[in-house]
Design a protein around this motif. Sequence first.
Motif, PDB file in Angstrom:
ATOM      1  N   LYS A 177      18.414  50.965 -32.009  1.00  0.00           N
ATOM      2  CA  LYS A 177      19.531  50.133 -30.979  1.00  0.00           C
ATOM      3  C   LYS A 177      20.848  51.249 -30.729  1.00  0.00           C
ATOM      4  O   LYS A 177      21.320  51.003 -29.777  1.00  0.00           O
ATOM      5  N   HIS A 178      21.181  52.103 -31.654  1.00  0.00           N
ATOM      6  CA  HIS A 178      22.133  53.034 -31.281  1.00  0.00           C
ATOM      7  C   HIS A 178      21.683  53.965 -30.159  1.00  0.00           C
ATOM      8  O   HIS A 178      22.672  55.053 -29.512  1.00  0.00           O
ATOM      9  N   LEU A 179      20.415  54.164 -29.945  1.00  0.00           N
ATOM     10  CA  LEU A 179      20.124  55.102 -28.851  1.00  0.00           C
ATOM     11  C   LEU A 179      20.522  54.497 -27.350  1.00  0.00           C
ATOM     12  O   LEU A 179      20.239  55.173 -26.414  1.00  0.00           O
ATOM     13  N   VAL A 180      20.421  53.165 -27.523  1.00  0.00           N
ATOM     14  CA  VAL A 180      20.768  52.498 -26.091  1.00  0.00           C
ATOM     15  C   VAL A 180      21.984  53.230 -25.028  1.00  0.00           C
ATOM     16  O   VAL A 180      21.793  53.407 -24.148  1.00  0.00           O
ATOM     17  N   PRO A 181      23.205  53.454 -26.023  1.00  0.00           N
ATOM     18  CA  PRO A 181      24.136  54.133 -25.150  1.00  0.00           C
ATOM     19  C   PRO A 181      23.986  55.502 -24.802  1.00  0.00           C
ATOM     20  O   PRO A 181      24.628  55.919 -23.936  1.00  0.00           O
ATOM     21  N   VAL A 182      22.848  56.180 -25.313  1.00  0.00           N
ATOM     22  CA  VAL A 182      22.269  57.378 -24.934  1.00  0.00           C
ATOM     23  C   VAL A 182      21.478  57.182 -23.726  1.00  0.00           C
ATOM     24  O   VAL A 182      21.538  57.812 -22.665  1.00  0.00           O
ATOM     25  N   LEU A 183      20.494  56.212 -23.829  1.00  0.00           N
ATOM     26  CA  LEU A 183      19.591  56.302 -22.852  1.00  0.00           C
ATOM     27  C   LEU A 183      20.172  55.534 -21.394  1.00  0.00           C
ATOM     28  O   LEU A 183      19.640  56.144 -20.470  1.00  0.00           O
ATOM     29  N   ILE A 184      21.022  54.685 -21.554  1.00  0.00           N
ATOM     30  CA  ILE A 184      21.257  54.163 -20.314  1.00  0.00           C
ATOM     31  C   ILE A 184      22.105  55.168 -19.311  1.00  0.00           C
ATOM     32  O   ILE A 184      21.824  55.262 -18.192  1.00  0.00           O
ATOM     33  N   PRO A 185      22.936  55.865 -19.808  1.00  0.00           N
ATOM     34  CA  PRO A 185      23.599  56.908 -18.910  1.00  0.00           C
ATOM     35  C   PRO A 185      22.763  58.102 -18.618  1.00  0.00           C
ATOM     36  O   PRO A 185      22.807  58.671 -17.701  1.00  0.00           O
ATOM     37  N   LEU A 186      21.723  58.349 -19.533  1.00  0.00           N
ATOM     38  CA  LEU A 186      20.813  59.289 -19.267  1.00  0.00           C
ATOM     39  C   LEU A 186      19.767  58.982 -18.243  1.00  0.00           C
ATOM     40  O   LEU A 186      19.816  59.626 -16.940  1.00  0.00           O
ATOM     41  N   ALA A 241      29.001  63.385 -27.076  1.00  0.00           N
ATOM     42  CA  ALA A 241      30.080  62.372 -26.446  1.00  0.00           C
ATOM     43  C   ALA A 241      30.085  61.159 -27.254  1.00  0.00           C
ATOM     44  O   ALA A 241      31.174  60.571 -27.577  1.00  0.00           O
ATOM     45  N   GLN A 242      28.856  60.323 -27.545  1.00  0.00           N
ATOM     46  CA  GLN A 242      28.977  59.123 -28.209  1.00  0.00           C
ATOM     47  C   GLN A 242      29.352  59.565 -29.861  1.00  0.00           C
ATOM     48  O   GLN A 242      29.947  58.674 -30.434  1.00  0.00           O
ATOM     49  N   ARG A 243      29.004  60.492 -30.302  1.00  0.00           N
ATOM     50  CA  ARG A 243      29.781  60.908 -31.637  1.00  0.00           C
ATOM     51  C   ARG A 243      30.721  61.090 -31.731  1.00  0.00           C
ATOM     52  O   ARG A 243      31.557  60.622 -32.615  1.00  0.00           O
ATOM     53  N   SER A 244      31.476  61.752 -30.751  1.00  0.00           N
ATOM     54  CA  SER A 244      32.826  61.753 -30.578  1.00  0.00           C
ATOM     55  C   SER A 244      33.578  60.473 -30.631  1.00  0.00           C
ATOM     56  O   SER A 244      34.905  60.443 -30.844  1.00  0.00           O
ATOM     57  N   ARG A 245      32.983  59.431 -30.219  1.00  0.00           N
ATOM     58  CA  ARG A 245      33.587  58.157 -29.989  1.00  0.00           C
ATOM     59  C   ARG A 245      33.145  57.289 -31.127  1.00  0.00           C
ATOM     60  O   ARG A 245      33.496  56.121 -31.296  1.00  0.00           O
ATOM     61  N   GLY A 246      32.649  57.918 -32.473  1.00  0.00           N
ATOM     62  CA  GLY A 246      32.434  57.243 -33.497  1.00  0.00           C
ATOM     63  C   GLY A 246      31.205  56.440 -33.813  1.00  0.00           C
ATOM     64  O   GLY A 246      30.775  55.925 -34.690  1.00  0.00           O
ATOM     65  N   MET A 247      30.040  57.070 -32.839  1.00  0.00           N
ATOM     66  CA  MET A 247      28.781  56.475 -32.990  1.00  0.00           C
ATOM     67  C   MET A 247      28.064  57.383 -34.106  1.00  0.00           C
ATOM     68  O   MET A 247      28.004  58.636 -34.185  1.00  0.00           O
ATOM     69  N   ASN A 248      27.420  56.612 -35.033  1.00  0.00           N
ATOM     70  CA  ASN A 248      26.745  57.267 -36.289  1.00  0.00           C
ATOM     71  C   ASN A 248      25.168  57.027 -36.010  1.00  0.00           C
ATOM     72  O   ASN A 248      24.873  55.792 -36.121  1.00  0.00           O
ATOM     73  N   PHE A 249      24.584  57.915 -35.382  1.00  0.00           N
ATOM     74  CA  PHE A 249      23.134  57.665 -35.268  1.00  0.00           C
ATOM     75  C   PHE A 249      22.108  57.678 -36.311  1.00  0.00           C
ATOM     76  O   PHE A 249      21.163  57.313 -36.394  1.00  0.00           O
ATOM     77  N   HIS A 250      22.752  57.983 -37.576  1.00  0.00           N
ATOM     78  CA  HIS A 250      21.719  58.067 -38.791  1.00  0.00           C
ATOM     79  C   HIS A 250      22.232  56.908 -39.767  1.00  0.00           C
ATOM     80  O   HIS A 250      21.807  56.900 -40.962  1.00  0.00           O
ATOM     81  N   GLN A 251      23.055  56.046 -39.285  1.00  0.00           N
ATOM     82  CA  GLN A 251      23.510  54.867 -40.004  1.00  0.00           C
ATOM     83  C   GLN A 251      22.559  53.802 -39.742  1.00  0.00           C
ATOM     84  O   GLN A 251      21.974  53.419 -38.734  1.00  0.00           O
TER      85      GLN A 251
END
Length: 272
Positions: free
Chosen positions: A198-207, A180-190
């Motif tokens: 830091k890019h993992l924060v939008p994943v960990l919080i809702p998890l 879902a975050q990738r579909s919103r433009g998040m690039n976890f490998h950048q």
Amino acid sequence: MNKVVFGSYVPVDSVLHRLDPRMKLLMCVWYVILVFFANSLWTSLWLLLGLGFAMVLSRVSFRQYWQGIRPLAWVIVITVVFQILFSSGGRVYWHWWIMSITHDGLVNSLIIFYRFMVIITASTVLTATTPTLRIADGLDWYMQPLKAIHVPVNQLTLMLSIALRFIPTIMDEAGKITNAQRSRGMNFHQGNLFQRVKHLVPVLIPLFVNSFKRAEDLATAMEARGYDPDSPRTHYRQLHWHGADNITLGLMVVLTVILFLIRGGVFALVSL
């Protein structure tokens, strides 16, 4: 069914699936202890052969096991890299500041990599061939003597069964949130390492939020059904020890005896 995630059960018909969960728990713990007694290439290969034999008996493909271990690969790689760069002893091949690559560091990193892989795989064999409730039943049977010293065995086994049950659920939900975050433009490998963390924060919080909500809903459902942790527990499915369990126990004894024979150099003395 295209991936075995650690903690998930694969419902196929195999010899290991039909074993008593108490035997499989004993076999897994026994094997993990034996891993730390492997002190050479031959002892390590012997234990690896035993693990491969168990994987074949489970009728779950090696590729599926690898796909389940792959999410944990980064943890293993980071641990091995730290062992290589920050261990000392033996011949020094490279040195810079506080980091160095030495002979003992390389050897220890290989040992840690081997132990990580075989222990995780052995645990995955257990969870892939045994339903979580059956694992909890086996643990409950082994922990019965602790009731004599007033250890809350029922509560402990309940927590373990819930944890094992929701490991694949949480990992699956983490994958959905990541997509879902990738579909919103998040690039976890950048970016560099810190930016990726830091890019993992939008994943960990809702998890974490969803995990706490699920725990609250589960607690409410258990209270609504009148669950009392202090009441005596009964089991719909009873544990039965069969002849195949005795054969498996004998094979584990043979595996152990041969391991210590190889460890003691008996085969080398015979060959001389």
